[in-house]
Scaffold this active site. Structure first.
Site, PDB file in Angstrom:
ATOM      1  N   ALA A  13       0.854  -1.196   0.000  1.00  0.00           N
ATOM      2  CA  ALA A  13       0.000   0.000   0.000  1.00  0.00           C
ATOM      3  C   ALA A  13       0.891   1.248   0.000  1.00  0.00           C
ATOM      4  CB  ALA A  13      -0.956  -0.018   1.193  1.00  0.00           C
ATOM      5  N   HIS A  23       2.894   4.623  -0.313  1.00  0.00           N
ATOM      6  CA  HIS A  23       2.611   6.061  -0.346  1.00  0.00           C
ATOM      7  C   HIS A  23       3.956   6.762  -0.444  1.00  0.00           C
ATOM      8  CE1 HIS A  23       3.878   5.902   3.804  1.00  0.00           C
ATOM      9  NE2 HIS A  23       2.911   5.047   4.092  1.00  0.00           N
ATOM     10  N   ALA A  24       3.910   8.085  -0.426  1.00  0.00           N
ATOM     11  CA  ALA A  24       5.153   8.840  -0.648  1.00  0.00           C
ATOM     12  C   ALA A  24       6.220   8.528   0.398  1.00  0.00           C
ATOM     13  CB  ALA A  24       4.842  10.334  -0.666  1.00  0.00           C
ATOM     14  N   GLY A  25       5.806   8.108   1.604  1.00  0.00           N
ATOM     15  CA  GLY A  25       6.787   7.725   2.622  1.00  0.00           C
ATOM     16  C   GLY A  25       7.590   6.508   2.161  1.00  0.00           C
ATOM     17  N   HIS A  26       6.881   5.492   1.656  1.00  0.00           N
ATOM     18  CA  HIS A  26       7.595   4.309   1.133  1.00  0.00           C
ATOM     19  C   HIS A  26       8.513   4.708  -0.024  1.00  0.00           C
ATOM     20  CE1 HIS A  26       3.867   2.177   2.706  1.00  0.00           C
ATOM     21  NE2 HIS A  26       4.841   1.518   3.307  1.00  0.00           N
ATOM     22  N   GLY A  35      11.031   3.891   8.112  1.00  0.00           N
ATOM     23  CA  GLY A  35      10.502   5.254   8.284  1.00  0.00           C
ATOM     24  C   GLY A  35      10.505   5.655   9.754  1.00  0.00           C
ATOM     25  N   LYS A  51       8.477   7.521  11.118  1.00  0.00           N
ATOM     26  CA  LYS A  51       7.121   7.615  11.680  1.00  0.00           C
ATOM     27  C   LYS A  51       6.933   6.510  12.724  1.00  0.00           C
ATOM     28  CE  LYS A  51       3.306   6.306   9.555  1.00  0.00           C
ATOM     29  NZ  LYS A  51       2.621   5.347  10.464  1.00  0.00           N
ATOM     30  N   GLN A  81       9.514   1.320  16.324  1.00  0.00           N
ATOM     31  CA  GLN A  81       9.934   0.197  15.476  1.00  0.00           C
ATOM     32  C   GLN A  81      11.413   0.337  15.076  1.00  0.00           C
ATOM     33  OE1 GLN A  81       7.524  -1.833  12.288  1.00  0.00           O
ATOM     34  NE2 GLN A  81       8.662  -0.443  10.972  1.00  0.00           N
ATOM     35  N   VAL A 129       7.384  11.570   6.009  1.00  0.00           N
ATOM     36  CA  VAL A 129       6.843  12.343   4.877  1.00  0.00           C
ATOM     37  C   VAL A 129       5.397  12.696   5.231  1.00  0.00           C
ATOM     38  CG1 VAL A 129       6.331  12.320   2.410  1.00  0.00           C
ATOM     39  CG2 VAL A 129       8.361  11.128   3.274  1.00  0.00           C
TER      40      VAL A 129
HETATM   41  O1  PAF Z   1       6.711  -0.896   8.980  1.00  0.00           O
HETATM   42  C1  PAF Z   1       6.221  -1.883   8.386  1.00  0.00           C
HETATM   43  O2  PAF Z   1       5.639  -1.769   7.300  1.00  0.00           O
HETATM   44  C2  PAF Z   1       6.324  -3.261   9.020  1.00  0.00           C
HETATM   45  O3  PAF Z   1       6.223  -3.189  10.400  1.00  0.00           O
HETATM   46  C3  PAF Z   1       7.601  -4.013   8.602  1.00  0.00           C
HETATM   47  C4  PAF Z   1       8.848  -3.324   9.080  1.00  0.00           C
HETATM   48  C5  PAF Z   1       7.644  -4.153   7.085  1.00  0.00           C
HETATM   49  C6  PAF Z   1       7.587  -5.431   9.203  1.00  0.00           C
HETATM   50  O4  PAF Z   1       6.485  -6.148   8.774  1.00  0.00           O
END
Ligand code: PAF
Length: 283
Positions: free
Chosen positions: A32, A34-37, A148, A150, A154, A177
């Site tokens: 899914a 978005h600009a962050g990815h 990220g 955000k 994590q 972002v």
């Molecule tokens: O940040 C995410 O999208 C998920 O937590 C990750 C790091 C891909 C692990 O499933």
């Protein structure tokens, strides 16, 4: 861009790249895009010879009452966006490839996973994240992995994972972002209807308000949190948590002295959103 679904094939592709002396950057995602990815992919592209993006909606990091079944999925769109960022490989395995029959290992990182999202969502969440990220590192063997900011907690969990298990990978945290009104980009923003979407912009405004107070000289952690809470209350949002914490180990911060993480999670309409700012004391 190649789409690869098996561990054997991705290993062969990475081995081949490494044999030729290439560096490998990994962007772990649940899709899914978005600009962050896309910003993570751009960072990976700028600094590595081979860019691998993993697309795997990891079931083990979702609780029983969370949104695993409704989590947005559109591999075709994601593949087109990845290709446009010049990604080399989209690694999109089936769940059984990652968690085959008889899989019984879980990685638990003590301490920093007990609080904030770990407390709100439950211990399974970061256990699931740590386990799947460790597996992705084992499968792809990247030189660098991009996450990220955000998901600030994590990032700390993944850094601790790499440090404690001596994993030979550098973790890069990339800036949040934001939409034009400040809302942090998230795959879950698609759950927001028009009213909730307007309301959601208050999260970033709340964090801004705390920074403005810090800029004006306030150092008391409770006062900074209260300033942010007041903005949320005005927007009709009750946070699950809003806390000033150490940006290194997430311990509570009573007085702002240097940098600290102000992190928030809240339900807004049908979405559970998180956001954060690093607050700075200027004097
Ligand atoms: O940040 C995410 O999208 C998920 O937590 C990750 C790091 C891909 C692990 O499933």
């Amino acid at each position: 861009m190649r789409i690869i679904r098996t561990i054997a094939e991705i290993r062969a592709a990475v081995r081949d790249a490494k044999r030729r002396g290439q560096t490998v950057g990994l962007v772990p995602t649940m899709g899914a895009f978005h600009a962050g990815h896309l910003s993570l992919m751009q960072q990976a592209r700028a600094n590595n010879d081979l860019v691998v993006v993993s697309l795997f909606v990891n079931p083990t990091q979702f609780g029983a009452n969370e949104d695993l079944s409704s989590y947005p999925r559109d591999e075709e769109r994601d593949a087109a966006l990845g290709a446009a960022e010049d990604v080399d490989i989209l690694f999109a395995p089936e769940p059984a490839e990652i968690y085959p029959e008889g899989f019984t290992t879980t990685i638990h990182i003590a301490g920093i996973t007990d609080m904030l999202d770990g407390a709100s969502r439950g211990a399974h969440h970061f256990d699931g994240v740590a386990t799947v990220v460790a597996k992705l590192f084992g499968i792809v063997a990247p030189d660098v992995a991009y996450f990220g900011q955000k998901d600030a907690q994590q990032v700390l969990v993944v850094r601790r994972l790499a440090r404690d298990l001596n994993l030979d990978v550098r973790i890069e945290a990339c800036p949040i972002v934001r939409e034009a009104d400040g809302l942090a980009m998230s795959s879950r923003n698609v759950y927001l209807d028009a009213d909730a979407r307007r309301q959601a912009a208050a999260l970033n405004r709340a964090l801004d308000a705390a920074q403005a107070l810090a800029d004006a000289g306030e150092r008391d952690g409770a006062a900074l949190e209260a300033a942010a809470r007041a903005v949320l209350a005005d927007a009709g949002i009750t946070p699950e948590y809003l806390e000033l914490r150490s940006a290194e180990d997430l311990q509570p911060v009573a007085r702002l002295d240097g940098d600290a993480l102000l992190a928030v999670a809240a339900r807004v309409g049908a979405a559970r959103l998180i956001d954060n700012h690093i607050l700075h004391s200027t004097s």
